[in-house]
Design a protein around this motif. Structure first.
Motif, short mmCIF file in Angstrom:
data_model
loop_
_atom_site.label_atom_id
_atom_site.label_comp_id
_atom_site.label_asym_id
_atom_site.label_seq_id
_atom_site.Cartn_x
_atom_site.Cartn_y
_atom_site.Cartn_z
N HIS A 188 0.73 -1.17 0.18
CA HIS A 188 -0.20 0.01 0.43
C HIS A 188 0.16 0.79 -0.07
CE1 HIS A 188 1.22 -1.13 3.95
NE2 HIS A 188 0.86 0.29 4.42
N ASP A 189 2.31 1.17 -0.20
CA ASP A 189 2.87 2.60 -0.14
C ASP A 189 4.14 2.11 -0.50
OD1 ASP A 189 4.50 5.03 1.43
OD2 ASP A 189 1.98 4.75 2.64
N ASP A 190 5.10 3.52 -0.89
CA ASP A 190 6.44 3.09 -1.02
C ASP A 190 7.37 3.75 0.12
OD1 ASP A 190 5.71 2.26 -3.58
OD2 ASP A 190 5.35 4.83 -4.61
N GLN A 191 7.20 3.78 0.83
CA GLN A 191 7.92 3.72 2.11
C GLN A 191 7.89 2.72 3.35
OE1 GLN A 191 7.44 7.75 3.69
NE2 GLN A 191 9.47 8.41 2.61
N PRO A 192 8.24 2.61 3.80
CA PRO A 192 7.82 1.19 5.22
C PRO A 192 6.86 1.51 6.19
CG PRO A 192 10.18 1.54 4.75
CD PRO A 192 9.95 2.83 4.21
N VAL A 193 6.26 1.32 6.59
CA VAL A 193 5.22 1.82 7.16
C VAL A 193 5.01 0.78 8.50
CG1 VAL A 193 2.78 2.03 7.65
CG2 VAL A 193 4.08 2.60 5.47
N ILE A 211 6.83 -3.22 5.24
CA ILE A 211 7.89 -3.57 3.96
C ILE A 211 7.74 -3.63 2.22
CG2 ILE A 211 9.94 -3.64 2.81
CD1 ILE A 211 10.00 -2.58 5.85
N PRO A 212 7.72 -2.13 1.67
CA PRO A 212 6.63 -2.64 0.47
C PRO A 212 7.45 -3.49 -0.08
CG PRO A 212 7.42 -0.19 0.79
CD PRO A 212 7.84 -1.03 1.75
N TYR A 213 5.95 -4.48 -0.85
CA TYR A 213 6.26 -5.29 -1.40
C TYR A 213 5.50 -5.00 -3.20
CZ TYR A 213 6.68 -10.11 -3.32
OH TYR A 213 6.71 -11.40 -4.16
N PRO A 214 6.38 -5.41 -3.95
CA PRO A 214 5.58 -5.01 -5.22
C PRO A 214 4.47 -6.52 -5.83
CG PRO A 214 7.86 -5.68 -6.44
CD PRO A 214 7.46 -5.55 -4.29
N GLN A 215 3.70 -5.53 -5.84
CA GLN A 215 2.58 -6.40 -6.90
C GLN A 215 2.34 -5.90 -8.06
OE1 GLN A 215 1.06 -9.05 -5.88
NE2 GLN A 215 2.22 -8.47 -3.89
#
Length: 322
Positions: free
Chosen positions: A202-207, A219-223
């Protein structure tokens, strides 16, 4: 005279109360926060873009269960699709590791623990390279989300202990098979010792995510930048997928001038390990390795990113829920 559409046709009856929407169900794990309104920070050596490879090595049941498909599914045993996936463990993964060695690229290796029974030498090779081993279930023949809470906890504990026994340390991260979660998955991950999840894209930064026992990093993982949905789902050519990696890199490198970002690349050896696709993957990864060599980006693993956030930026707390 026709009545106004806003007037009652039953003057003796009270007007109905205005419609009010019921609140939408929420996960309650983190609040909304626009990426343009966050505190600034940096990756090691002042880098602004962190890049990682999410290298998925999986093993599947023969004659039952789930699995990605090259051609139309046949009644079990579906030899065509099972054998195509097995090519990834016998050939494709080794060719990918050769490429990663050639470019000196680390990888976050997402492993099914069934690999320890099927092809342990492949997991050994990843560990010998210094790659990070990340929990990815027992097998991608099964989904995680339908398990009871005790069974899901047992799965997480099994993978933690099996990888820890082999690697000498428990895995810090987790990606569910087929990214299938229950409502309790983030809680169970934190309770069984995992420090980050790759399930949320859901993001391009760790949340930071809230759990029953404290925070868990997402941690951002790409779909999108992922060979399964692009090459298998959307029938994208390997040349186009390589161009997609390069386009994503150039755009995110420009965006990262304003704020630190994470770019993941999700790969499966039974797909990108095919020779003609591997040639295009080499074309895509070589410029990223060159940018790494020039000190322009941080080529990391998901665990590196999680540790950097947890150690260096503990002051970046969750904003208050609305």
């Amino acid at each position: 005279m026709n009545p106004s559409p806003l007037s009652s046709t039953n003057p003796g009856r009270a007007a109905p109360a205005p419609w009010a929407p019921a609140p939408l169900a929420s996960h309650g794990r983190f609040p909304y926060q626009a990426i343009t309104g966050r505190a600034d920070y940096a990756w090691p050596n002042g880098a602004r873009l962190a890049v990682y490879l999410g290298f998925n090595i999986e093993h599947f049941a023969f004659g039952e269960g789930l699995g990605a498909e090259l051609g139309p599914a046949s009644p079990h045993p579906d030899v065509l699709n099972f054998a195509w996936r097995e090519y990834g463990n016998r050939v494709g993964a080794w060719r990918c590791l050769e490429l990663f060695d050639e470019l000196a690229l680390p990888a976050g290796v997402l492993i099914n623990t069934a690999l320890y029974e099927h092809c342990p030498e492949l997991v050994d090779a990843c560990l010998a390279r210094g790659d990070e081993l990340i929990g990815h279930g027992y097998s991608n023949a099964h989904r995680q989300g339908g398990l009871s809470e005790p069974d899901e906890r047992a799965l997480l504990e099994h993978c933690r202990d099996r990888i820890g026994q082999h690697a000498g340390r428990a895995p810090a991260g987790w990606l569910s098979p087929w990214i299938s979660e229950s409502h309790a998955t983030p809680d169970l991950l934190a309770e069984t010792g995992y420090r980050y999840t790759l399930n949320w894209c859901h993001d391009d930064q760790p949340v930071r995510m809230r759990t029953r026992v404290g925070d868990l990093w997402a941690i951002p993982y790409p779909q999108e930048l992922n060979d399964i949905p692009m090459i298998m789902g959307r029938k994208m050519d390997a040349r186009d997928f390589a161009d997609m990696i390069l386009d994503q890199f150039e755009e995110m490198r420009m965006q990262a001038q304003r704020q630190p970002l994470v770019m993941g690349i999700a790969l499966h050896p039974y797909i990108v390990g095919q020779p003609y696709r591997l040639r295009h993957l080499r074309r895509a990864l070589a410029p990223l390795a060159a940018a790494r060599d020039r000190g322009e980006i941080w080529f990391a693993t998901p665990g590196d990113i999680c540790r950097h956030m947890a150690v260096s930026y503990t002051h970046l707390t969750l904003p208050t829920n609305r």
